[in-house]
Scaffold this motif. Sequence first.
Motif, mmCIF file in Angstrom:
data_model
loop_
_atom_site.group_PDB
_atom_site.id
_atom_site.type_symbol
_atom_site.label_atom_id
_atom_site.label_comp_id
_atom_site.label_asym_id
_atom_site.label_seq_id
_atom_site.Cartn_x
_atom_site.Cartn_y
_atom_site.Cartn_z
ATOM 1 N N GLU A 124 46.891 43.748 56.939
ATOM 2 C CA GLU A 124 46.696 42.979 58.167
ATOM 3 C C GLU A 124 45.754 41.810 57.944
ATOM 4 O OE1 GLU A 124 46.673 44.443 62.710
ATOM 5 O OE2 GLU A 124 45.018 45.196 61.492
ATOM 6 N N THR A 125 44.714 42.020 57.154
ATOM 7 C CA THR A 125 43.765 40.941 56.857
ATOM 8 C C THR A 125 44.437 39.817 56.082
ATOM 9 O OG1 THR A 125 41.930 42.529 56.808
ATOM 10 C CG2 THR A 125 41.563 40.397 55.737
ATOM 11 N N ILE A 126 45.197 40.178 55.056
ATOM 12 C CA ILE A 126 45.918 39.169 54.271
ATOM 13 C C ILE A 126 46.919 38.430 55.147
ATOM 14 C CG2 ILE A 126 47.510 38.819 52.344
ATOM 15 C CD1 ILE A 126 46.221 41.306 51.026
ATOM 16 N N ILE A 183 44.703 44.858 47.258
ATOM 17 C CA ILE A 183 43.297 45.232 47.424
ATOM 18 C C ILE A 183 42.383 44.154 46.850
ATOM 19 C CG2 ILE A 183 41.545 46.902 46.674
ATOM 20 C CD1 ILE A 183 43.765 49.050 46.799
ATOM 21 N N GLU A 184 42.769 43.590 45.725
ATOM 22 C CA GLU A 184 41.983 42.518 45.105
ATOM 23 C C GLU A 184 41.902 41.300 46.023
ATOM 24 O OE1 GLU A 184 42.331 39.644 41.140
ATOM 25 O OE2 GLU A 184 43.338 41.593 41.172
ATOM 26 N N CYS A 185 43.015 40.924 46.629
ATOM 27 C CA CYS A 185 43.023 39.785 47.549
ATOM 28 C C CYS A 185 42.190 40.082 48.797
ATOM 29 C CB CYS A 185 44.454 39.428 47.945
ATOM 30 S SG CYS A 185 45.420 38.707 46.584
ATOM 31 N N TYR A 186 42.273 41.304 49.283
ATOM 32 C CA TYR A 186 41.470 41.701 50.447
ATOM 33 C C TYR A 186 39.986 41.585 50.131
ATOM 34 C CZ TYR A 186 39.203 44.871 53.764
ATOM 35 O OH TYR A 186 38.367 45.432 54.686
ATOM 36 N N ASN A 187 39.581 42.049 48.953
ATOM 37 C CA ASN A 187 38.172 41.968 48.575
ATOM 38 C C ASN A 187 37.708 40.519 48.430
ATOM 39 O OD1 ASN A 187 37.784 44.737 48.562
ATOM 40 N ND2 ASN A 187 38.379 44.958 46.403
ATOM 41 N N GLU A 188 38.609 39.640 47.977
ATOM 42 C CA GLU A 188 38.291 38.205 47.921
ATOM 43 C C GLU A 188 37.978 37.680 49.319
ATOM 44 O OE1 GLU A 188 40.692 36.038 44.247
ATOM 45 O OE2 GLU A 188 41.469 35.936 46.274
ATOM 46 N N ILE A 189 38.796 38.073 50.260
ATOM 47 C CA ILE A 189 38.688 37.547 51.631
ATOM 48 C C ILE A 189 37.378 37.987 52.282
ATOM 49 C CG2 ILE A 189 39.684 37.646 53.941
ATOM 50 C CD1 ILE A 189 42.445 37.911 52.557
ATOM 51 N N ILE A 190 36.997 39.259 52.095
ATOM 52 C CA ILE A 190 35.828 39.778 52.817
ATOM 53 C C ILE A 190 34.520 39.572 52.069
ATOM 54 C CG2 ILE A 190 37.242 41.519 53.984
ATOM 55 C CD1 ILE A 190 35.976 43.600 52.087
#
Length: 427
Positions: free
Chosen positions: A328-330, A418-425
């Motif tokens: 959802e975040t991505i 998960i890697e992209c999510y961690n980038e975002i947050i």
Amino acid sequence: MQNSFFTERMCPENPKWTQANKREIELYGRNNEIRTDFERDYTRILHSQAYRRLKHKTQVFFAPHNDHICTRMEHVMHVASVATTIAKYLGLNEQLAGAIAMGHDIGHAPFGHHGEDCLNKFLEQKEGHNAPKKFWHERNSLFFADFIETLPDPNGVEQPLNLTYAVRDGLICHCGEIDQQGIKPRENTINLYDIKQPGLVQPYTWEGCVVKLSDKIAFLGRDIEDAATYHILDMGSYRELREIVTETLGYTKKGTPLSHRSGRAVNTTTLINDLIVDLCENSNPEEGLYFSEQYAAFITRLKKFSYSNIYNHWKLVEFQKYAKLVLETIYNILIKTQIYARNGRLPKVMSGYPNLSQTFLDWIVCYTNFTPKEDDNDRLKRLKLKSQTTCIFDINDSKSWQKCVIEYISGMTDDFAIECYNEIISF
């Protein structure tokens, strides 16, 4: 019986052969080609990037760090093994069955069926919950095969996979998670994109029907084996398993038990073997592909057991909440970039998310009418020239942009999401 379907196999003598062997776009030839068209389909799928990513996509247990837990790629290989074994014994075309099996899950989302449900719900937001399912991996496998995946031709130009109709049909019609007996292929050819829901249309070939049942056979025992590896089954679950074997089958073939002597779990290799044998012994062209009543009941009870004790286990349910947050975040970040993409400014806007930015930029360069206005875009120009993909999505249309984002996310692996999510947050 052995070779009982030999006259039904997909071959030049079959009335369906011309259509089954047809490609939407003629595939380039070679002067030294020794493979059949279905063998070419098999290897084209094998070399595709969507297939390679299956090794890091969920089968049941999300983003597994245990090397011996089944991933989506291993599941596909199990299906291919089961399908070609059945096809060979019944006298059907093993090459066709193998090609369909190899590609049947290339459109699967990250985080397994839960990820698929998440992407579908994103699309339902504007349609309402009663709308037909918008994202389903069977259709997405066909979409990726037709429009997304490419391979370099002898001149180095990226070309679509251009699979045969029989293989493409098998991809979208492979849904095996339904309880059916007497499966037979349909007689007519159709526009495959007219199929609106999974499981409603039977495959065009017997080989496609075999893959459909092989998909069911392949996951039953292996999911239980993985659950045992992760110690999420208690002694009550093992007792229930023994009861299922005893009450639905009532016997063991040739003295070989379907469960370990300790009764701790169903033996995967024995289970798959016996299901294959039972299907082959009970099927015929007149009545279709059949399991015996005993094994049909066994499959039904085993599926119910798996949903109760594995798929709805509290640890998986908790991870589903996290997986939904990741996707959802991505999704929300990428949806908001449409206005910038229209002005060619996407690279600057997403500079804080290097992995997400670069891969999404490459995606929209290849599959949309996006035109970058940055000074340093030589690499993007070369990428556009090298690719022979068509403009699938319109960055000026909100609905098309939403579909563009959904398809991009569907190609992600668990770990990359998960890697992209961690980038975002991260700050």
